[in-house]
Write a protein that holds these residues in place. Structure first.
Motif, PDB file in Angstrom:
ATOM      1  N   GLN A 338     -45.144 -55.743  89.250  1.00 40.08           N
ATOM      2  CA  GLN A 338     -44.344 -54.844  90.085  1.00 40.08           C
ATOM      3  C   GLN A 338     -44.423 -53.396  89.591  1.00 40.08           C
ATOM      4  O   GLN A 338     -43.410 -52.725  89.372  1.00 40.08           O
ATOM      5  N   LEU A 339     -45.648 -52.911  89.413  1.00 44.57           N
ATOM      6  CA  LEU A 339     -45.835 -51.531  88.977  1.00 44.57           C
ATOM      7  C   LEU A 339     -45.345 -50.570  90.055  1.00 44.57           C
ATOM      8  O   LEU A 339     -45.490 -50.821  91.251  1.00 44.57           O
ATOM      9  N   SER A 382     -44.543 -50.582  96.395  1.00 48.71           N
ATOM     10  CA  SER A 382     -43.965 -49.243  96.299  1.00 48.71           C
ATOM     11  C   SER A 382     -42.859 -49.042  97.337  1.00 48.71           C
ATOM     12  O   SER A 382     -41.786 -48.511  97.026  1.00 48.71           O
ATOM     13  N   ALA A 383     -43.122 -49.484  98.574  1.00 52.78           N
ATOM     14  CA  ALA A 383     -42.131 -49.310  99.639  1.00 52.78           C
ATOM     15  C   ALA A 383     -40.817 -50.021  99.297  1.00 52.78           C
ATOM     16  O   ALA A 383     -39.726 -49.474  99.503  1.00 52.78           O
ATOM     17  N   ALA A 384     -40.915 -51.228  98.748  1.00 52.50           N
ATOM     18  CA  ALA A 384     -39.711 -51.976  98.385  1.00 52.50           C
ATOM     19  C   ALA A 384     -38.955 -51.294  97.251  1.00 52.50           C
ATOM     20  O   ALA A 384     -37.713 -51.216  97.268  1.00 52.50           O
ATOM     21  N   LYS A 385     -39.687 -50.802  96.262  1.00 54.26           N
ATOM     22  CA  LYS A 385     -39.044 -50.122  95.134  1.00 54.26           C
ATOM     23  C   LYS A 385     -38.358 -48.827  95.572  1.00 54.26           C
ATOM     24  O   LYS A 385     -37.258 -48.501  95.112  1.00 54.26           O
ATOM     25  N   LEU A 386     -39.019 -48.087  96.451  1.00 51.43           N
ATOM     26  CA  LEU A 386     -38.418 -46.830  96.911  1.00 51.43           C
ATOM     27  C   LEU A 386     -37.220 -47.098  97.826  1.00 51.43           C
ATOM     28  O   LEU A 386     -36.227 -46.361  97.774  1.00 51.43           O
ATOM     29  N   GLN A 387     -37.298 -48.143  98.655  1.00 46.12           N
ATOM     30  CA  GLN A 387     -36.173 -48.479  99.528  1.00 46.12           C
ATOM     31  C   GLN A 387     -34.930 -48.807  98.705  1.00 46.12           C
ATOM     32  O   GLN A 387     -33.792 -48.502  99.117  1.00 46.12           O
ATOM     33  N   ALA A 388     -35.131 -49.398  97.532  1.00 46.58           N
ATOM     34  CA  ALA A 388     -34.002 -49.750  96.655  1.00 46.58           C
ATOM     35  C   ALA A 388     -33.296 -48.507  96.103  1.00 46.58           C
ATOM     36  O   ALA A 388     -32.176 -48.614  95.585  1.00 46.58           O
ATOM     37  N   ASP A 441     -36.135 -25.290  89.842  1.00 46.29           N
ATOM     38  CA  ASP A 441     -34.731 -25.683  89.732  1.00 46.29           C
ATOM     39  C   ASP A 441     -34.624 -27.196  89.627  1.00 46.29           C
ATOM     40  O   ASP A 441     -35.338 -27.938  90.304  1.00 46.29           O
ATOM     41  N   MET A 442     -33.710 -27.655  88.769  1.00 44.70           N
ATOM     42  CA  MET A 442     -33.409 -29.078  88.645  1.00 44.70           C
ATOM     43  C   MET A 442     -32.043 -29.331  89.274  1.00 44.70           C
ATOM     44  O   MET A 442     -31.059 -28.710  88.879  1.00 44.70           O
ATOM     45  N   ILE A 443     -32.002 -30.220  90.255  1.00 43.20           N
ATOM     46  CA  ILE A 443     -30.752 -30.492  90.954  1.00 43.20           C
ATOM     47  C   ILE A 443     -30.598 -31.991  91.186  1.00 43.20           C
ATOM     48  O   ILE A 443     -31.565 -32.745  91.089  1.00 43.20           O
ATOM     49  N   ASP A 444     -29.380 -32.415  91.481  1.00 45.76           N
ATOM     50  CA  ASP A 444     -29.122 -33.804  91.836  1.00 45.76           C
ATOM     51  C   ASP A 444     -29.121 -33.930  93.351  1.00 45.76           C
ATOM     52  O   ASP A 444     -28.568 -33.072  94.067  1.00 45.76           O
ATOM     53  N   VAL A 445     -29.736 -35.018  93.840  1.00 44.24           N
ATOM     54  CA  VAL A 445     -29.824 -35.213  95.287  1.00 44.24           C
ATOM     55  C   VAL A 445     -29.426 -36.643  95.650  1.00 44.24           C
ATOM     56  O   VAL A 445     -29.567 -37.575  94.845  1.00 44.24           O
ATOM     57  N   LEU A 446     -28.915 -36.795  96.868  1.00 44.14           N
ATOM     58  CA  LEU A 446     -28.612 -38.113  97.419  1.00 44.14           C
ATOM     59  C   LEU A 446     -29.812 -38.580  98.232  1.00 44.14           C
ATOM     60  O   LEU A 446     -30.265 -37.876  99.143  1.00 44.14           O
ATOM     61  N   ILE A 447     -30.344 -39.741  97.908  1.00 42.76           N
ATOM     62  CA  ILE A 447     -31.504 -40.281  98.626  1.00 42.76           C
ATOM     63  C   ILE A 447     -31.030 -40.945  99.910  1.00 42.76           C
ATOM     64  O   ILE A 447     -30.202 -41.864  99.889  1.00 42.76           O
ATOM     65  N   GLU A 448     -31.572 -40.480 101.035  1.00 40.79           N
ATOM     66  CA  GLU A 448     -31.145 -40.973 102.345  1.00 40.79           C
ATOM     67  C   GLU A 448     -32.145 -41.918 102.994  1.00 40.79           C
ATOM     68  O   GLU A 448     -31.775 -42.740 103.835  1.00 40.79           O
ATOM     69  N   ASP A 449     -33.437 -41.789 102.630  1.00 38.46           N
ATOM     70  CA  ASP A 449     -34.447 -42.613 103.297  1.00 38.46           C
ATOM     71  C   ASP A 449     -35.677 -42.704 102.393  1.00 38.46           C
ATOM     72  O   ASP A 449     -35.804 -41.964 101.402  1.00 38.46           O
ATOM     73  N   ALA A 450     -36.601 -43.604 102.751  1.00 35.67           N
ATOM     74  CA  ALA A 450     -37.811 -43.809 101.960  1.00 35.67           C
ATOM     75  C   ALA A 450     -38.905 -44.366 102.852  1.00 35.67           C
ATOM     76  O   ALA A 450     -38.632 -45.003 103.879  1.00 35.67           O
ATOM     77  N   ASP A 451     -40.157 -44.143 102.453  1.00 34.57           N
ATOM     78  CA  ASP A 451     -41.286 -44.813 103.089  1.00 34.57           C
ATOM     79  C   ASP A 451     -42.138 -45.441 101.983  1.00 34.57           C
ATOM     80  O   ASP A 451     -41.627 -45.737 100.909  1.00 34.57           O
ATOM     81  N   GLU A 452     -43.421 -45.627 102.216  1.00 36.34           N
ATOM     82  CA  GLU A 452     -44.252 -46.322 101.221  1.00 36.34           C
ATOM     83  C   GLU A 452     -44.439 -45.527  99.935  1.00 36.34           C
ATOM     84  O   GLU A 452     -44.630 -46.115  98.869  1.00 36.34           O
ATOM     85  N   HIS A 453     -44.390 -44.193 100.036  1.00 33.44           N
ATOM     86  CA  HIS A 453     -44.729 -43.392  98.863  1.00 33.44           C
ATOM     87  C   HIS A 453     -43.721 -42.298  98.539  1.00 33.44           C
ATOM     88  O   HIS A 453     -43.703 -41.800  97.415  1.00 33.44           O
ATOM     89  N   ASP A 454     -42.893 -41.899  99.488  1.00 33.43           N
ATOM     90  CA  ASP A 454     -42.020 -40.736  99.305  1.00 33.43           C
ATOM     91  C   ASP A 454     -40.562 -41.070  99.591  1.00 33.43           C
ATOM     92  O   ASP A 454     -40.242 -42.047 100.273  1.00 33.43           O
ATOM     93  N   LEU A 455     -39.692 -40.201  99.055  1.00 30.63           N
ATOM     94  CA  LEU A 455     -38.249 -40.301  99.294  1.00 30.63           C
ATOM     95  C   LEU A 455     -37.791 -39.104 100.113  1.00 30.63           C
ATOM     96  O   LEU A 455     -38.446 -38.052 100.120  1.00 30.63           O
ATOM     97  N   TYR A 456     -36.626 -39.259 100.759  1.00 29.77           N
ATOM     98  CA  TYR A 456     -36.054 -38.176 101.568  1.00 29.77           C
ATOM     99  C   TYR A 456     -34.576 -38.072 101.216  1.00 29.77           C
ATOM    100  O   TYR A 456     -33.891 -39.100 101.097  1.00 29.77           O
ATOM    101  N   GLY A 457     -34.111 -36.838 101.026  1.00 26.78           N
ATOM    102  CA  GLY A 457     -32.719 -36.710 100.620  1.00 26.78           C
ATOM    103  C   GLY A 457     -32.121 -35.350 100.882  1.00 26.78           C
ATOM    104  O   GLY A 457     -32.731 -34.485 101.516  1.00 26.78           O
ATOM    105  N   VAL A 458     -30.919 -35.161 100.319  1.00 23.56           N
ATOM    106  CA  VAL A 458     -30.176 -33.921 100.503  1.00 23.56           C
ATOM    107  C   VAL A 458     -29.475 -33.586  99.184  1.00 23.56           C
ATOM    108  O   VAL A 458     -28.984 -34.488  98.499  1.00 23.56           O
ATOM    109  N   PRO A 459     -29.454 -32.303  98.805  1.00 28.27           N
ATOM    110  CA  PRO A 459     -28.742 -31.942  97.560  1.00 28.27           C
ATOM    111  C   PRO A 459     -27.261 -32.257  97.635  1.00 28.27           C
ATOM    112  O   PRO A 459     -26.652 -32.188  98.717  1.00 28.27           O
ATOM    113  N   LEU A 460     -26.676 -32.588  96.501  1.00 29.43           N
ATOM    114  CA  LEU A 460     -25.230 -32.827  96.443  1.00 29.43           C
ATOM    115  C   LEU A 460     -24.516 -31.499  96.251  1.00 29.43           C
ATOM    116  O   LEU A 460     -25.038 -30.597  95.613  1.00 29.43           O
TER     117      LEU A 460
END
Length: 460
Positions: A338-339, A382-388, A441-460
């Motif tokens: 499960q790399l 990858s898709a399963a890991k990112l969805q988690a 800049d380093m910031i914290d973000v909330l992850i809202e969605d994912a696909d096979e390789h990338d994440l999608y989110g919004v800053p907190l």
């Protein structure tokens, strides 16, 4: 009546263009070459037209990479005409000169002095004692917020598919105090992410018997674990721990010792390990360590210690003698391992590689089929890991911040999580980042969605 004061007009410095191909190690070589040229009074040109001479730093790892290098040389000659070739293909000077007799000079990999001398011959420097030519820390070809830290050159392995040792030689490690001093300067100059690279990071210091040096009043060995521990003590200007990412790590036993450092936040929880395959017979033909079962056990233990660790790797499909059973073994191994991040490439015979003489060549159509199957398998993992990760809060580093949207003024950004090395892994695409944000800049973000390789989110 005052005499007229004539302003001194300095002669215009010659300009150098650079085309840098291949891996991050080549990029570091390019940075060192340009830093030396800058200190000699040269200016850098962003295009062919403005350059007095163009350097092409080539890659020669695979035949496809050689073709890309030859195309780049041809383009530079067509656009500029005054070209110097360096890098891994420098060992094939006869081939390059036969195809491009106009080339001014050809030098080999990490032959910094020779390539600089070739530039001097082609376009002599103009001395100017009144101008400070080199910024603190040298010139960088990467963005300001991340830097590659090369700790050694060459490799002691003799993998049958690889010609790197014949190009770059055996392992030569840098002094540990030199490595740490460079890292400290990079962080002080604004680097927030250090990417540690070499041909074999785990073997760092083997050639010097892990010779210790004094650093900050204490002895530190030239050893991967000591180096990692010291890099974990660095802090950015705003007091943060920079991300420290380990690449090209062979799974030697002492790698286990860096996992607790990741769990404690001193190292980025990320390991780039070039496994190459899993089937014992293929690993033996590759002249790689054939201990895939033990590696699986260690991966499970690493995740128990540091649950957020990201493990990326690369694999070769269609290696001579690889059977369908061998390939299925690899797929089953990946199911177990499960790399998180996986790259694959089809085997290519490279001139000078021992693997070329092995029996059992795999047909191109079979290679392509296996390549597609392994990429499908790893994309699903990858898709399963990112969805988690959807719903989690993650720290990210901003790589690029966009302009306000014409309709609602919202600003998007491209970022990376600790699981993502630049250029080779995925991204975190952000919405509504707000004004005032910038790359690095380093910031914290909330992850809202994912696909096979990338994440999608919004800053907190």
């Amino acid at each position: 009546m005052c005499a007229a004061i004539m302003a001194t007009k300095f002669p215009e410095a010659p300009k150098v263009g650079m085309v840098s191909l291949g891996c991050p190690k080549n990029l570091v070589d390019s940075e060192r070459i340009l830093t030396k040229l800058r200190s000699d009074g040269y200016q850098m040109s962003a295009d062919y037209a403005g350059a007095d001479v163009v350097l092409v730093n080539t890659c020669g790892f695979l035949d496809s990479a050689k073709e890309e290098s030859l195309e780049a040389i041809g383009e530079a000659i067509a656009e500029n005409g005054r070209v110097i070739v360096t890098g891994c293909m420098g060992d094939e000077a006869d081939l390059i000169r036969a195809k491009f007799p106009q080339v001014l000079a050809v030098t080999g990999a990490h032959q910094y002095e020779q390539v600089v001398n070739a530039v001097h011959d082609a376009s002599p420097p103009i001395p100017n004692a009144f101008v400070d030519l080199v910024p603190e820390g040298g010139l960088k070809l990467t963005p300001r917020h991340y830097s590659y830290l090369k700790i050694s050159e060459g490799c002691n392995h003799r993998c049958s598919f690889c010609i790197i040792p014949s190009i770059r030689g055996d392992l030569v490690s840098r002094r540990i105090d030199a490595v740490l001093r460079e890292a400290e300067k990079l962080v002080a100059a604004g680097t927030r992410e250090l990417l540690v690279i070499s041909q074999d990071t785990s073997a760092y210091g083997v050639d010097t018997r892990h010779e210790p040096r004094m650093w900050k009043g204490r002895e530190v060995r030239a050893h991967m674990t000591d180096m990692a521990r010291e890099l974990g003590q660095l802090r950015t200007l705003d007091g943060r721990a920079p991300w420290v990412r380990l690449h090209y790590v062979y799974p030697y036993p002492h790698v286990d010792q860096v996992i607790p450092l990741m769990a404690d936040g001193l190292l980025t929880p990320y390991l780039d390990i070039p496994f190459q395959h899993a089937a014992p017979s293929v690993l033996k033909a590759m002249k790689r360590p054939a201990n895939e079962a033990k590696v699986l056990d260690r991966i499970h233990k690493w995740r128990a210690i540091c649950p957020d660790i990201t493990i990326r790797s690369t694999f070769v499909v269609g290696f001579p003698g690889e059977t369908e059973a061998d390939f299925q073994y690899l797929l089953d191994w990946l199911d177990e391992a499960q790399l998180d991040r996986v790259g694959a490439f089809r085997f290519e015979p490279v001139e000078g590689a021992a693997a070329n003489d092995l029996p059992g060549a795999v047909p191109e159509a079979v290679k392509e089929d296996r390549y597609q199957r392994i990429m499908e398998k790893t994309a699903a993992i990858s898709a399963a890991k990112l969805q988690a990760k959807v719903g989690r809060t993650l720290p990210v580093i901003l790589d690029e911040v966009g302009e306000p949207d014409d309709e609602d003024g919202s600003i998007g950004a491209t970022a990376r999580s600790q699981a993502d090395a630049p250029e080779i892994d995925g991204n975190v695409f952000l919405r509504d980042v707000g004004e005032g944000r910038q790359a690095g800049d380093m910031i914290d973000v909330l992850i809202e969605d994912a696909d096979e390789h990338d994440l999608y989110g919004v800053p907190l």
